[in-house]
Write an enzyme that holds these catalytic residues in place. Structure first.
Site, PDB file in Angstrom:
ATOM      1  N   GLU A  40       0.823  -1.221   0.000  1.00 11.29           N
ATOM      2  CA  GLU A  40       0.000   0.000   0.000  1.00 11.29           C
ATOM      3  C   GLU A  40       0.856   1.269   0.000  1.00 11.29           C
ATOM      4  OE1 GLU A  40      -3.195  -0.014   2.911  1.00 11.29           O
ATOM      5  OE2 GLU A  40      -3.317   2.163   2.877  1.00 11.29           O
ATOM      6  N   HIS A  85      -1.827  10.163  -1.051  1.00 13.66           N
ATOM      7  CA  HIS A  85      -1.937   9.015  -1.959  1.00 13.66           C
ATOM      8  C   HIS A  85      -1.716   9.453  -3.402  1.00 13.66           C
ATOM      9  CE1 HIS A  85      -3.052   5.745   0.598  1.00 13.66           C
ATOM     10  NE2 HIS A  85      -4.053   6.400   1.141  1.00 13.66           N
ATOM     11  N   LYS A 100      -7.445  -0.471  11.732  1.00 14.99           N
ATOM     12  CA  LYS A 100      -6.863  -0.957  10.470  1.00 14.99           C
ATOM     13  C   LYS A 100      -5.631  -0.130  10.132  1.00 14.99           C
ATOM     14  CE  LYS A 100      -6.395  -1.325   5.777  1.00 14.99           C
ATOM     15  NZ  LYS A 100      -5.516  -0.520   4.905  1.00 14.99           N
ATOM     16  N   ASP A 134       4.009 -14.164  12.109  1.00 15.86           N
ATOM     17  CA  ASP A 134       2.655 -14.566  11.735  1.00 15.86           C
ATOM     18  C   ASP A 134       1.726 -13.344  11.800  1.00 15.86           C
ATOM     19  OD1 ASP A 134       0.092 -15.618  11.614  1.00 15.86           O
ATOM     20  OD2 ASP A 134       0.603 -17.399  12.786  1.00 15.86           O
TER      21      ASP A 134
HETATM   22  C1  MEV Z   1      -5.922   3.257   5.050  1.00 11.11           C
HETATM   23  O1  MEV Z   1      -5.202   2.096   4.734  1.00 11.11           O
HETATM   24  C2  MEV Z   1      -5.939   3.503   6.543  1.00 11.11           C
HETATM   25  C3  MEV Z   1      -6.825   4.654   7.013  1.00 11.11           C
HETATM   26  O2  MEV Z   1      -8.148   4.468   6.541  1.00 11.11           O
HETATM   27  C4  MEV Z   1      -6.784   4.641   8.515  1.00 11.11           C
HETATM   28  C5  MEV Z   1      -7.754   5.616   9.162  1.00 11.11           C
HETATM   29  O3  MEV Z   1      -8.787   5.935   8.564  1.00 11.11           O
HETATM   30  O4  MEV Z   1      -7.469   5.994  10.302  1.00 11.11           O
HETATM   31  C6  MEV Z   1      -6.335   5.972   6.472  1.00 11.11           C
END
Ligand code: MEV
Length: 415
Positions: free
Chosen positions: A80, A369, A256, A272
């Site tokens: 990513e 991005h 995430k 792992d």
């Molecule tokens: C993208 O991989 C992760 C984000 O969505 C985390 C977040 O929203 O805090 C940018």
């Protein structure tokens, strides 16, 4: 040597490798492993079944990490865009007020032994507790090497499921510097017959729990308000955090983002990733509803203070860490123990989260991005060398990132 390396991203592969080589005292062989096809078919075929090839993803290093006064370069394997840059950026901000400070528990994993078909599960629990020393001895007899290095089974817990007429025995094992699944599973299988004998029940599951609540790493840092973009941004980050704290839909994305960093490092070292991910997400709901793994507050200076607490089932030896890239990644990290590794992971998770919240609370996530995306599109349109950046820049200016637009700009610039 400092991990604060301004402009690292602008260097060529050779220049970057030269710095990392010096920083981590890598050998020529280590460098070749990173650059080339490190994993032979034979080695891959010994790792898993039905091998047809190997799968490559980029390996980057995040810079600027200062943890407990020591500089770290952080190897990250991830597909990513923006993750490595974001982690480096947050670590740069954390440095201003002293970097990350960490602590951790001993590396204790839980092995679960499920005993079913019990008429009197509470009574069975007592029978087991009386035999604790013998149970620990049977477990430790399985792994004299671990015991020699100061690890081994330390304690037991018994949880009763009255309605289901079963209990689950938790064997608490200090696994020292390995991830621990092998050691714990072997011990769980070894003590099961003895537990059946004591209770008259029947053992079914004998397996590690990935909810590693006794193998916890913590990190904290002060993020300078001015470097974050001022009071407005600090307040907006706190508002974003507040939503994540109370709303599982947002908490999932918040976490995430934390795992973007953690998993990339876990992956670079061939630990792992699934075990760590499962552990962290389950830990996030340990109080009954799913919530955040990080916390943010404003201190008396108006700076943002952040903290994180996560389970970290990772090893610095054993398992797949002998994979040639994993071996070099661990060398770059320079962590000596699994405890230290866990603390670095917690710091990376906090940095990654702060970076995401900062961008989301200010300019939004797409701008960062866009740059990398635009460079990819420029290359796809046929731009080479310096032209890639020039074409990308123009596309970002225009606000349209498309191959046909890139081709047009490229033609213009060539003229
Ligand atoms: C993208 O991989 C992760 C984000 O969505 C985390 C977040 O929203 O805090 C940018």
């Amino acid at each position: 040597m400092s991990s604060r390396i301004p402009g690292f991203y602008k260097l060529s592969q050779e220049e970057r490798l030269k710095i990392v080589k010096e920083f981590a005292k890598l050998s020529d062989e280590d460098i070749e492993a990173i650059k080339g096809k490190a994993l032979s078919f034979e080695a891959a075929n010994r790792m898993i079944e039905n091998v047809i090839g190997t799968h490559e993803i980029p390996l980057g290093v995040a810079t600027n990490f200062l943890i407990n006064g020591r500089d770290y370069l952080i190897p990250m394997a991830i597909e990513e865009p923006s993750v490595v840059a974001a982690a480096s950026n947050a670590a740069r901000i954390a440095r201003i007020k002293g970097g990350f400070h960490t602590s951790s528990s001993d590396p204790v994993m839980i092995g679960q032994i499920q005993i079913t078909d019990l008429k009197t599960p509470y009574y069975a629990k007592m029978q087991i507790m009386e035999k604790k020393e013998e149970i620990l001895r049977i477990a430790n007899d399985q792994d004299p090497v671990l015991v020699k290095f100061g690890g081994g089974a330390r304690d037991i817990e018994v949880r009763v499921f009255e309605k289901e007429k079963m209990i689950v025995v938790h064997l608490l094992v200090d696994v020292r510097d390995v991830m621990g699944a092998n050691a714990v599973n072997t011990m769980a299988e070894a003590v099961a017959p003895f537990l059946e004998k004591i209770t008259g029940g029947s053992a079914v599951l004998r397996i590690i729990s990935n909810l590693a609540v006794y193998r916890i790493a913590r990190s904290r840092a002060i993020f300078d308000a001015e470097a974050l973009g001022g009071e407005r941004v600090v307040n907006r980050i706190l508002k974003a955090y507040t939503l994540a704290k109370v709303d599982p839909f947002r908490a999932t994305t918040h976490n995430k983002g934390i795992m973007n960093g953690i998993t990339a490092v876990v992956s670079a070292t061939c630990n792992d990733t699934r075990a760590v991910e499962a552990g962290c997400h389950a830990y996030a709901s340990r109080n009954g509803s799913y919530t955040v793994l990080t916390h943010y507050e404003k201190n008396e200076d108006g700076d943002l203070v952040g903290s994180i607490e996560i389970p970290t089932a990772v090893g610095v030896i054993g398992g797949a860490t002998k994979h040639p890239i994993a071996r070099v990644s661990l060398k770059i990290l320079g962590v000596k123990t699994s405890k230290e590794f866990g603390e670095v992971l917690a710091s990376v998770g906090l940095a990654q989260n702060l970076a995401a919240l900062r961008a989301l609370s200010d300019e939004g996530i797409q701008k960062g991005h866009m740059k990398l995306h635009a460079r990819n599109i420029a290359a796809m349109a046929g731009a080479e060398g310096e032209m890639i950046d020039k074409v990308a820049e123009k596309m970002v200016e225009k606000g349209t990132i498309r191959v046909d637009v890139a081709k047009e700009i490229l033609e213009e610039l060539k003229k």
